[in-house]
Design a protein around this motif. Structure first.
Motif, PDB file in Angstrom:
ATOM      1  N   SER A  36     -28.062 -17.712 -21.403  1.00 34.76           N
ATOM      2  CA  SER A  36     -29.126 -17.416 -20.463  1.00 34.76           C
ATOM      3  C   SER A  36     -30.491 -17.541 -21.129  1.00 34.76           C
ATOM      4  O   SER A  36     -30.592 -17.574 -22.347  1.00 34.76           O
ATOM      5  CB  SER A  36     -28.918 -16.005 -19.930  1.00 34.76           C
ATOM      6  OG  SER A  36     -30.111 -15.472 -19.436  1.00 34.76           O
ATOM      7  N   GLY A  37     -31.553 -17.592 -20.353  1.00 39.24           N
ATOM      8  CA  GLY A  37     -32.900 -17.666 -20.889  1.00 39.24           C
ATOM      9  C   GLY A  37     -33.545 -16.304 -21.004  1.00 39.24           C
ATOM     10  O   GLY A  37     -33.576 -15.702 -22.078  1.00 39.24           O
ATOM     11  N   ASP A  61     -33.022 -15.218  -7.689  1.00 42.56           N
ATOM     12  CA  ASP A  61     -33.628 -15.647  -8.941  1.00 42.56           C
ATOM     13  C   ASP A  61     -34.898 -16.424  -8.618  1.00 42.56           C
ATOM     14  O   ASP A  61     -34.829 -17.500  -8.029  1.00 42.56           O
ATOM     15  CB  ASP A  61     -32.619 -16.530  -9.689  1.00 42.56           C
ATOM     16  CG  ASP A  61     -33.200 -17.172 -10.938  1.00 42.56           C
ATOM     17  OD1 ASP A  61     -34.308 -16.778 -11.346  1.00 42.56           O
ATOM     18  OD2 ASP A  61     -32.536 -18.067 -11.502  1.00 42.56           O
ATOM     19  N   ILE A  62     -36.054 -15.865  -8.965  1.00 46.52           N
ATOM     20  CA  ILE A  62     -37.303 -16.563  -8.648  1.00 46.52           C
ATOM     21  C   ILE A  62     -37.558 -17.728  -9.601  1.00 46.52           C
ATOM     22  O   ILE A  62     -38.490 -18.497  -9.405  1.00 46.52           O
ATOM     23  CB  ILE A  62     -38.540 -15.622  -8.646  1.00 46.52           C
ATOM     24  CG1 ILE A  62     -38.727 -14.960 -10.013  1.00 46.52           C
ATOM     25  CG2 ILE A  62     -38.437 -14.588  -7.535  1.00 46.52           C
ATOM     26  CD1 ILE A  62     -40.061 -14.223 -10.163  1.00 46.52           C
ATOM     27  N   GLU A 102     -34.876 -10.634 -23.329  1.00 51.66           N
ATOM     28  CA  GLU A 102     -34.686  -9.205 -23.074  1.00 51.66           C
ATOM     29  C   GLU A 102     -33.876  -8.561 -24.209  1.00 51.66           C
ATOM     30  O   GLU A 102     -34.262  -7.541 -24.772  1.00 51.66           O
ATOM     31  CB  GLU A 102     -33.938  -9.058 -21.746  1.00 51.66           C
ATOM     32  CG  GLU A 102     -33.791  -7.662 -21.248  1.00 51.66           C
ATOM     33  CD  GLU A 102     -35.034  -7.181 -20.533  1.00 51.66           C
ATOM     34  OE1 GLU A 102     -35.736  -6.367 -21.130  1.00 51.66           O
ATOM     35  OE2 GLU A 102     -35.296  -7.622 -19.401  1.00 51.66           O
ATOM     36  N   VAL A 103     -32.767  -9.187 -24.548  1.00 56.99           N
ATOM     37  CA  VAL A 103     -31.897  -8.642 -25.589  1.00 56.99           C
ATOM     38  C   VAL A 103     -32.587  -8.727 -26.955  1.00 56.99           C
ATOM     39  O   VAL A 103     -32.580  -7.772 -27.728  1.00 56.99           O
ATOM     40  CB  VAL A 103     -30.530  -9.374 -25.610  1.00 56.99           C
ATOM     41  CG1 VAL A 103     -29.719  -8.964 -26.824  1.00 56.99           C
ATOM     42  CG2 VAL A 103     -29.773  -9.095 -24.315  1.00 56.99           C
ATOM     43  N   GLY A 160     -34.725 -15.757 -13.869  1.00 58.63           N
ATOM     44  CA  GLY A 160     -33.653 -16.235 -14.742  1.00 58.63           C
ATOM     45  C   GLY A 160     -32.322 -15.736 -14.217  1.00 58.63           C
ATOM     46  O   GLY A 160     -32.199 -14.588 -13.785  1.00 58.63           O
ATOM     47  N   ALA A 161     -31.319 -16.618 -14.241  1.00 56.83           N
ATOM     48  CA  ALA A 161     -30.020 -16.284 -13.659  1.00 56.83           C
ATOM     49  C   ALA A 161     -29.348 -15.124 -14.393  1.00 56.83           C
ATOM     50  O   ALA A 161     -28.809 -14.208 -13.778  1.00 56.83           O
ATOM     51  CB  ALA A 161     -29.112 -17.508 -13.685  1.00 56.83           C
ATOM     52  N   GLY A 162     -29.406 -15.156 -15.714  1.00 60.26           N
ATOM     53  CA  GLY A 162     -28.709 -14.143 -16.502  1.00 60.26           C
ATOM     54  C   GLY A 162     -29.284 -12.753 -16.276  1.00 60.26           C
ATOM     55  O   GLY A 162     -28.558 -11.791 -16.028  1.00 60.26           O
ATOM     56  N   LEU A 163     -30.603 -12.656 -16.341  1.00 58.42           N
ATOM     57  CA  LEU A 163     -31.262 -11.362 -16.171  1.00 58.42           C
ATOM     58  C   LEU A 163     -31.045 -10.836 -14.750  1.00 58.42           C
ATOM     59  O   LEU A 163     -30.800  -9.644 -14.550  1.00 58.42           O
ATOM     60  CB  LEU A 163     -32.764 -11.490 -16.470  1.00 58.42           C
ATOM     61  CG  LEU A 163     -33.573 -10.198 -16.381  1.00 58.42           C
ATOM     62  CD1 LEU A 163     -33.084  -9.168 -17.385  1.00 58.42           C
ATOM     63  CD2 LEU A 163     -35.058 -10.476 -16.607  1.00 58.42           C
TER      64      LEU A 163
END
Lengths: 282, 342
Positions: free
Chosen positions: A153-154, B246-247, A159-160, B223-226
């Motif tokens: 992920s980006g 997801d914006i 964040e992490v 972001g997709a992951g967040l």
């Protein structure tokens, strides 16, 4: 790992909005960018970096170790072939929305010529100790240290990383959110396992595919020696829906959250329930 | 992009795959000819939900289904058959090749089956006779030439049209293979290469940033992951996410505004969690977008906002000036949200 302060970098798509913005950012971080390419923009300069029409001209005038691609999705695959054909051995593809089958073919081609691709649809690589950034990561989240991070992920990576600032980071790689990526999770983990600066490895996975399961198998066999802490996004994602990333889709029951967690647990890899709990498991 | 069954069958026909004869809706009557009335919706499990009817009173069936909100139908001749098979092409992500997947027990959930056939076909070489011989020996149905034509057609569909999935379930055999259903998912990333085809089958490609879920707490992230992690946390802490939105990277105030408007219009929504890590995305831009949407959203919907990264302070100032509470810690924000909106 992969890049250092002396890595000489080419930026493909350097004159575009993203390309020029991130060229400026990478340069200010310390990355050694030596040339850029945008067809029919040869002769221009971006931040005093010379722009060429083709990769051929760029490599004829400069020694180049790695390329970073910002070319739009309709032409990004051609940019990959062009880098491979000019003997560039490390290619970081930032571009998102690249047709999957076209990328898959270019990956097979790159592999046959001995080139490594990172991405596509990824934030790139950062090595804080070397002040080397081949990507779009906001550098404020990173500092020199001992934790390696590998992520699909980006923003979740930032964040992490930010939450692990107290430990600092050795190398952080965003491997990309697409179904097919140039360097997969397992390859990246092996690289970090062999990297002297990395003490522990954080893996940020998500639903879809079976990279996390394959990592767990290798770990279980004892083929990876460093401690790994994992987080998987998508516990509550519905099946067969694309969750933002083209890669985060579960088909035919492959790559569910449950199968990943089960595999990781069985291998003895600790899994954080939320990204904010990773730091407690290190 | 998922295609409707009738669009998929149109493509099948063009590539020489047999499909049941379609019956013109104007020519049908309730006079005793058995036909199949198939509701055209994109969701699966139509059979289990009673949305596929084998009937000699198709007009009656259509009327009933219309009452359930179905507005598109495919009416076909009924094909008598005993055995249902399964065949599909799907991407093998690990090897960057295609997987030919098949089962001699189609019709049911393929995922729950133990003995399925899987053969990897490298994109470098394409499908070969020896792949098909393997499958032929597994299925033991029909003539080799017929199976070969089918598999080659599927492969061409997959690669010509940049598919993510091409699936026939059930596939039956009656003198030749016949596709009773079609499921084609096109690679969204490649739609720009196929605008002619999309026009021909009147498929509209629109990028859907929102995935609808069935809860009452809205989720917006970048972001997709967040965004997925935020959705998961809401559910883990005992809430129920209403969506995944997801914006994307570098969203403008306008894009944030329309995200907020779309999510706030979900029926039964009580609160919205906004979780942003600004890299390319600027927090002040996000804040402007949130503020500009305030007048247009129901005052009873509470907002829980956490911004960090690029221009965070600017963003928080804009929000606080408009009386919007902000959080620094994601976990406590989501806990607070879930507790206040049970």
């Amino acid at each position: 790992m992969l890049i250092d302060r002396d890595t000489r970098v080419l930026v493909q798509g350097i004159t575009g909005r993203e390309g020029s913005f991130h060229t400026r950012h990478m340069l200010s971080y310390g990355t050694k960018i030596v040339a850029g390419v945008t067809p029919f923009k040869g002769g221009e300069y971006i931040e005093n970096i010379p722009v060429y029409d083709t990769v051929y001209e760029a490599v004829s005038n400069h020694k180049i170790d790695a390329s970073i691609i910002f070319v739009p999705n309709t032409r990004a695959v051609d940019a990959i072939y062009e880098a491979v054909d000019n003997d560039i051995k490390l290619i970081v593809v930032i571009t998102e929305h690249i047709p999957v089958i076209d990328f898959a073919r270019s990956k097979l081609y790159a592999k046959s010529k001995g080139a490594r691709i990172i991405g596509p649809n990824c934030p790139g690589i950062i090595v804080p100790k070397e002040r080397a950034l081949l990507g779009i990561m906001p550098d404020s989240a990173f500092r020199e240290g001992r934790i390696g991070i590998i992520s699909r992920s980006g923003t979740l990576t930032y964040e992490v990383a930010n939450s692990l600032r107290e430990y600092g980071h050795s190398t952080v790689i965003g491997i990309g959110g697409d179904p097919i990526i140039g360097t997969d999770l397992l390859e990246a983990v092996h690289m970090m396992d062999n990297d002297d600066d990395t003490e522990e490895i954080v893996v940020i996975g998500e639903i879809g595919g079976d990279m996390e399961e394959r990592l767990a198998e290798e770990y279980k066999k004892g083929l990876i020696s460093k401690k790994i802490v994992a987080y998987i996004a998508g516990l509550t994602a519905p099946k067969e829906k694309r969750m933002g990333h083209a890669g985060a889709v579960v088909y035919l029951g492959r790559g569910t959250y449950e199968s990943k967690i089960k595999a990781l647990n069985e291998a003895g890899i600790k899994v954080a329930k939320t990204p904010y709990e990773i730091k407690d498991l290190l | 992009m998922k295609l409707y069954e009738y669009q998929g069958k149109y493509i099948f026909k063009r590539y020489g795959i047999n499909v049941p004869n379609q019956i013109d809706i104007d020519s049908i009557s309730d006079k005793g000819v058995k036909v199949v009335v198939k509701s055209q919706i994109l969701e699966g499990s139509r059979g289990k939900r009673g949305l596929v009817r084998v009937t000699d009173k198709p007009l009656e069936a259509i009327d009933e289904l219309k009452k359930q909100g179905i507005d598109k139908f495919l009416i076909e001749e009924y094909i008598e058959h005993d055995k249902e098979l399964y065949i599909a092409l799907i991407m093998n992500r690990d090897k960057a090749s295609l997987s030919l997947v098949s089962s001699s027990n189609g019709g049911v959930d393929i995922e729950s089956q133990s003995s399925i056939f899987i053969e990897d076909i490298s994109l470098d070489r394409g499908v070969k006779d020896y792949d098909i011989i393997k499958l032929y020996k597994y299925l033991k149905i029909g003539r080799f030439e017929q199976l070969s034509a089918l598999v080659r057609a599927l492969y061409r569909i997959y690669t010509d049209l940049d598919c993510e999935l091409v699936e026939i379930n059930p596939l039956v055999y009656k003198d030749d293979f016949i596709a009773l259903d079609s499921k084609i998912i096109l690679d969204d990333n490649a739609l720009f290469k196929h605008s002619d085809l999309l026009k021909e089958i009147s498929a509209e490609s629109k990028l859907d940033r929102m995935v609808r879920l069935d809860g009452y707490i809205g989720i917006i992230g970048n972001g997709a992951g967040l965004t997925m992690a935020t959705m998961d946390m809401v559910n883990i802490y005992g809430g129920k996410a209403a969506d995944f939105y997801d914006i994307g990277g570098g969203a403008t105030a306008d894009e944030v505004r329309s995200a907020l408007l779309e999510v706030s219009s979900i029926e039964g929504i009580k609160a919205i969690v906004i979780n942003i890590f600004g890299g390319i995305t600027r927090c002040d831009e996000v804040a402007e977008g949130i503020v500009s949407a305030l007048d247009s959203i129901d005052k009873n919907i509470k907002l829980y906002v956490r911004l960090t990264g690029t221009n965070k302070e600017l963003g928080y100032k804009i929000l606080n000036d408009h009386g919007i509470k902000t959080y620094d810690d994601v976990s406590s924000m989501i806990k607070a949200c879930v507790d206040a909106n049970r």
